[in-house]
Design a protein around this motif. Structure first.
Motif, PDB file in Angstrom:
ATOM      1  N   ASN A 112       0.811  20.357  13.976  1.00  0.00           N
ATOM      2  CA  ASN A 112       1.492  20.204  12.901  1.00  0.00           C
ATOM      3  C   ASN A 112       3.099  19.044  13.630  1.00  0.00           C
ATOM      4  OD1 ASN A 112       1.214  21.555  10.853  1.00  0.00           O
ATOM      5  ND2 ASN A 112       2.001  23.572  12.099  1.00  0.00           N
ATOM      6  N   TRP A 113       2.823  18.374  14.605  1.00  0.00           N
ATOM      7  CA  TRP A 113       3.305  17.713  15.230  1.00  0.00           C
ATOM      8  C   TRP A 113       3.064  16.466  14.840  1.00  0.00           C
ATOM      9  CZ3 TRP A 113       4.546  19.517  21.098  1.00  0.00           C
ATOM     10  CH2 TRP A 113       4.561  20.492  21.123  1.00  0.00           C
ATOM     11  N   LEU A 114       2.187  16.358  14.624  1.00  0.00           N
ATOM     12  CA  LEU A 114       1.524  15.200  13.935  1.00  0.00           C
ATOM     13  C   LEU A 114       1.676  14.712  12.434  1.00  0.00           C
ATOM     14  CD1 LEU A 114      -2.320  15.646  14.795  1.00  0.00           C
ATOM     15  CD2 LEU A 114      -1.026  14.200  16.113  1.00  0.00           C
ATOM     16  N   LEU A 115       2.467  15.404  11.766  1.00  0.00           N
ATOM     17  CA  LEU A 115       3.494  14.815  10.752  1.00  0.00           C
ATOM     18  C   LEU A 115       4.531  14.155  11.197  1.00  0.00           C
ATOM     19  CD1 LEU A 115       4.365  18.423   9.037  1.00  0.00           C
ATOM     20  CD2 LEU A 115       2.909  16.966   7.646  1.00  0.00           C
ATOM     21  N   LEU A 116       4.695  13.934  12.154  1.00  0.00           N
ATOM     22  CA  LEU A 116       5.687  12.657  12.174  1.00  0.00           C
ATOM     23  C   LEU A 116       4.890  11.717  12.371  1.00  0.00           C
ATOM     24  CD1 LEU A 116       8.767  11.307  13.039  1.00  0.00           C
ATOM     25  CD2 LEU A 116       7.325  11.971  15.531  1.00  0.00           C
ATOM     26  N   SER A 117       3.771  11.537  13.446  1.00  0.00           N
ATOM     27  CA  SER A 117       2.388  10.479  12.489  1.00  0.00           C
ATOM     28  C   SER A 117       2.044   9.933  11.650  1.00  0.00           C
ATOM     29  CB  SER A 117       1.127  10.894  14.247  1.00  0.00           C
ATOM     30  OG  SER A 117       1.498  10.924  15.477  1.00  0.00           O
ATOM     31  N   ASP A 118       1.987  10.867  10.729  1.00  0.00           N
ATOM     32  CA  ASP A 118       1.536  10.988   9.634  1.00  0.00           C
ATOM     33  C   ASP A 118       2.693  10.276   8.730  1.00  0.00           C
ATOM     34  OD1 ASP A 118      -0.155  12.782   9.758  1.00  0.00           O
ATOM     35  OD2 ASP A 118       0.716  13.800   8.982  1.00  0.00           O
ATOM     36  N   TRP A 119       4.000  10.767   9.118  1.00  0.00           N
ATOM     37  CA  TRP A 119       5.143   9.763   8.535  1.00  0.00           C
ATOM     38  C   TRP A 119       5.387   8.444   8.508  1.00  0.00           C
ATOM     39  CZ3 TRP A 119      10.304   8.667  10.398  1.00  0.00           C
ATOM     40  CH2 TRP A 119      11.190   8.726   9.555  1.00  0.00           C
ATOM     41  N   LEU A 120       5.166   8.129   9.641  1.00  0.00           N
ATOM     42  CA  LEU A 120       5.564   6.526  10.396  1.00  0.00           C
ATOM     43  C   LEU A 120       4.131   5.569   9.750  1.00  0.00           C
ATOM     44  CD1 LEU A 120       6.264   7.673  14.044  1.00  0.00           C
ATOM     45  CD2 LEU A 120       8.037   6.448  12.039  1.00  0.00           C
ATOM     46  N   LEU A 121       2.455   6.160  10.250  1.00  0.00           N
ATOM     47  CA  LEU A 121       1.911   6.050   9.765  1.00  0.00           C
ATOM     48  C   LEU A 121       0.661   5.647   8.738  1.00  0.00           C
ATOM     49  CD1 LEU A 121      -0.455   6.594  13.524  1.00  0.00           C
ATOM     50  CD2 LEU A 121       1.210   3.837  12.220  1.00  0.00           C
ATOM     51  N   THR A 122       1.019   6.189   8.339  1.00  0.00           N
ATOM     52  CA  THR A 122       0.713   6.397   6.338  1.00  0.00           C
ATOM     53  C   THR A 122       1.939   7.972   5.403  1.00  0.00           C
ATOM     54  OG1 THR A 122      -0.314   9.369   6.832  1.00  0.00           O
ATOM     55  CG2 THR A 122      -2.070   7.139   7.056  1.00  0.00           C
ATOM     56  N   PRO A 123       2.909   6.765   5.558  1.00  0.00           N
ATOM     57  CA  PRO A 123       3.990   7.377   4.564  1.00  0.00           C
ATOM     58  C   PRO A 123       3.500   7.799   3.263  1.00  0.00           C
ATOM     59  CG  PRO A 123       4.527   5.108   5.157  1.00  0.00           C
ATOM     60  CD  PRO A 123       2.956   5.260   5.653  1.00  0.00           C
ATOM     61  N   ASP A 124       2.720   6.863   2.926  1.00  0.00           N
ATOM     62  CA  ASP A 124       2.433   7.245   1.043  1.00  0.00           C
ATOM     63  C   ASP A 124       1.625   8.734   1.017  1.00  0.00           C
ATOM     64  OD1 ASP A 124       0.326   6.073   2.513  1.00  0.00           O
ATOM     65  OD2 ASP A 124      -0.203   4.665   0.266  1.00  0.00           O
ATOM     66  N   GLN A 125       1.303   8.665   1.898  1.00  0.00           N
ATOM     67  CA  GLN A 125       0.283  10.447   1.672  1.00  0.00           C
ATOM     68  C   GLN A 125       0.898  11.683   2.619  1.00  0.00           C
ATOM     69  OE1 GLN A 125      -2.380  10.732   0.058  1.00  0.00           O
ATOM     70  NE2 GLN A 125      -2.153   8.225  -0.818  1.00  0.00           N
ATOM     71  N   PHE A 126       1.983  11.374   3.393  1.00  0.00           N
ATOM     72  CA  PHE A 126       2.856  12.472   3.623  1.00  0.00           C
ATOM     73  C   PHE A 126       3.120  13.368   3.340  1.00  0.00           C
ATOM     74  CE2 PHE A 126       7.089  14.491   4.881  1.00  0.00           C
ATOM     75  CZ  PHE A 126       6.450  14.885   6.497  1.00  0.00           C
TER      76      PHE A 126
END
Length: 425
Positions: free
Chosen positions: A79-93
């Motif tokens: 779930n820490w990858l949520l930070l990467s999700d927010w930074l790299l794919t913010p439109d799919q957060f």
């Protein structure tokens, strides 16, 4: 070396604990097969049955522990990858949040719960493919669905999933290969769905992913191979120790038993009598000694020969063992054709009755004794004595001497009889 089983022990080869099988083995272990495998120099990822089945069972407890710890770890770390999700794919957060928190994490928790309940270690190993493939599918889907310019580089995160599965979870080689093929397929499908402008990023990404897989798969292979090799080495050591233990036990038994009759020898008898004497002295009661002599045995040997005489002594010893089987009873060969028995906590009437049953039993063997002046078959004379160890002047020497005196009285009285005397004072 022959097939055998042995008591269980524990060791830790290559970072995991193994319980070497004990008497509950489904099949005995062939020590020659173990030696052949070690000397062959070819250490495969699967051992011949039943060694493979035993290895998987022995390694199963620690492997399960590793799986459970890894499962709990990934349930939180992924779930820490949520930070990467927010930074790299913010439109799919929002999608990432739902997939990770409300789909993947509960599935991992259920999997951790189910792992110990799976009947086979192999099933547990193959089950690990599912969470790895699921994690890779989530990252690939987020990259495909996002329009962010950093979505393509985000595909490189699949390498971390392969590394975690192969290095941290230490998946077995075959499931790890299947998982890596799935991850690579997901990467290729995701890459093909992206525009050509991302090719300069995607090609280095696939090379990085390939290198990660090759290196970690080689580690998986070496780990699994070494696990089996170390298990075999320890198994051989345990088998050798078991052989040594058996040899020492046989030597110990030989030093305490008469080789011809397979009853105790005089040394063992003296040790046992001393123990019984002290125990009865503490608990109260009497110690009984029974001296048994085969009547006219020299004449028997002269008539039938020593091999038949030896067979006669073995038959007499067998009859004695069948009739004296109490917890504290011990029969020993005292010398030549003479046997001696000790019975703890036994009164004079009881031991006299036991001696009479023995006398009748030996006579009932119907071993022909044509030169006997007492009977036409082999018979015995028995002297019995009892003594209270707590009585004044009571000693083991006096007790044995009394039994010997009773034996000579039985022989002087015509043989094939029992004479008993009590020495309570």
């Amino acid at each position: 070396m022959t097939a055998q089983s042995f008591d269980s022990t524990e060791f830790t080869p290559s970072g995991f604990g193994v319980t070497v099988p004990g008497p509950e083995l489904d099949e005995p272990i062939d020590a020659d097969e173990v030696e052949r495998l070690l000397n062959s120099g070819k250490h495969a990822l699967r051992l011949p049955e039943p060694l493979e089945k035993t290895f998987l069972r022995d390694a199963g407890h620690q492997r399960l522990r590793t799986m459970v710890i890894s499962g709990v770890l990934v349930a939180f770390v992924f779930n820490w990858l949520l930070l990467s999700d927010w930074l790299l794919t913010p439109d799919q957060f929002d999608l990432a949040l739902r997939l990770r928190l409300f789909l993947f994490t509960p599935a991992i928790i259920v999997g951790v719960f189910l792992l110990p309940r799976l009947p086979s270690p192999s099933m547990r190993e193959w089950l690990l493919v599912a969470p790895g493939a699921g994690a890779a599918a989530i990252n690939a889907w987020l990259s495909i669905s996002s329009s962010d310019p950093f979505a393509a580089p985000y595909l490189v995160s699949l390498a971390s999933i392969a590394m975690f599965s192969n290095s941290v979870v230490r998946m077995r080689f075959a499931p790890a290969v299947v998982l890596d093929v799935i991850i690579m397929a997901l990467y290729v499908v995701a890459a093909l769905s992206m525009s050509a402008e991302h090719i300069p990023i995607l090609i280095p990404g696939v090379l990085l992913l390939s290198c990660t897989m090759v290196f970690t798969l080689y580690g998986c292979y070496c780990q699994e191979r070494d696990d089996r090799l170390n298990w075999l080495l320890h198994l051989r050591e345990r088998l050798l120790l078991k052989d040594l233990e058996s040899a020492n036990l046989e030597l110990h038994d030989a030093s305490r038993s008469d080789m011809l009759t397979e009853v105790a020898n005089r040394r063992h008898f003296d040790e046992h009598l001393a123990e019984v004497w002290e125990q009865v002295k503490r608990d109260g009661g009497e110690v009984a000694i029974m001296m048994i002599d085969v009547d006219h045995f020299k004449a028997y040997n002269d008539r039938y020969g020593h091999p038949v005489g030896d067979a006669c002594l073995r038959a007499v010893a067998g009859a004695l063992k069948r009739r004296l089987r109490g917890p504290g009873d011990l029969i020993a060969r005292y010398g030549g054709e003479e046997f001696i028995a000790v019975l703890g906590g036994t009164s004079l009437p009881t031991v006299r009755g036991a001696a009479e049953r023995i006398r009748r039993g030996i006579e009932g063997l119907n071993l022909l004794h044509a030169t006997s002046s007492t009977h036409e078959v082999v018979t015995v004379s028995i002297g019995v004595a009892t003594m209270n160890p707590s009585a004044d002047g009571a000693t083991i020497t006096r007790l044995i001497s009394a039994a010997d005196t009773a034996l000579y009285q039985a022989k002087d009285g015509g043989r094939n009889r029992v004479v008993a005397m009590g020495l309570d004072e």
